[in-house]
Design a protein around this motif. Structure first.
Motif, PDB file in Angstrom:
ATOM      1  N   ARG A 155       9.900  13.754 -62.947  1.00 55.45           N
ATOM      2  CA  ARG A 155       9.641  13.269 -64.305  1.00 55.45           C
ATOM      3  C   ARG A 155       9.416  14.472 -65.199  1.00 55.45           C
ATOM      4  NH1 ARG A 155      10.879   8.959 -66.924  1.00 55.45           N
ATOM      5  NH2 ARG A 155       8.967   8.876 -68.091  1.00 55.45           N
ATOM      6  N   THR A 193      13.338  12.559 -57.124  1.00 53.19           N
ATOM      7  CA  THR A 193      13.233  12.468 -58.577  1.00 53.19           C
ATOM      8  C   THR A 193      12.160  13.402 -59.111  1.00 53.19           C
ATOM      9  OG1 THR A 193      11.626  10.663 -58.488  1.00 53.19           O
ATOM     10  CG2 THR A 193      13.959  10.042 -58.621  1.00 53.19           C
ATOM     11  N   THR A 216      17.292  12.605 -61.218  1.00 53.69           N
ATOM     12  CA  THR A 216      17.493  12.070 -59.876  1.00 53.69           C
ATOM     13  C   THR A 216      18.610  12.837 -59.171  1.00 53.69           C
ATOM     14  OG1 THR A 216      16.867   9.868 -60.667  1.00 53.69           O
ATOM     15  CG2 THR A 216      17.995   9.980 -58.539  1.00 53.69           C
ATOM     16  N   THR A 259      13.827  11.035 -66.480  1.00 52.84           N
ATOM     17  CA  THR A 259      13.834  11.095 -65.027  1.00 52.84           C
ATOM     18  C   THR A 259      15.088  11.820 -64.571  1.00 52.84           C
ATOM     19  OG1 THR A 259      12.651   8.987 -64.886  1.00 52.84           O
ATOM     20  CG2 THR A 259      13.776   9.738 -62.897  1.00 52.84           C
TER      21      THR A 259
END
Length: 100
Positions: free
Chosen positions: A64, A62, A79, A77
């Motif tokens: 941010r 992941t 992923t 986020t």
């Protein structure tokens, strides 16, 4: 746009091609892809997207990031959902509320 961002919290299936043995998506490429994916999902481009780190090309990795739209800043986020050779696919989830 702000209302649409919260309504469309997930942009799925974005793909980025990566090269080299590191298999990571450089932060500047990630920012472009996130902005493009959100534009397609929402119908309007965010003012900016900032991803301070590269995204590792590993399923479950992941990153941010933040986006700005209409004077508000949201966290998001990214992923990784799959890696196939030099292609990394990922989903984007925008936070429900802007940052304080």
């Amino acid at each position: 746009m702000t209302r649409r961002l919260t309504a469309v919290a997930l942009a799925a299936g974005l793909t980025v091609a990566v090269t080299g043995c590191t298999k990571s998506v450089p932060a500047n490429d990630l920012e472009k892809q996130v902005k493009s994916g959100l534009t397609k999902s929402v119908g309007q481009a965010p003012d900016s997207v900032d991803c301070p780190k590269d995204l590792k090309g590993k399923v479950g990795a992941t990153a941010r990031c933040t986006l700005k739209a209409e004077g508000k800043t949201y966290g998001l986020t990214v992923t990784v959902t799959s890696v196939d050779g030099g292609k990394v696919k990922f989903d984007i989830k925008v936070d429900d509320s802007p940052k304080s």
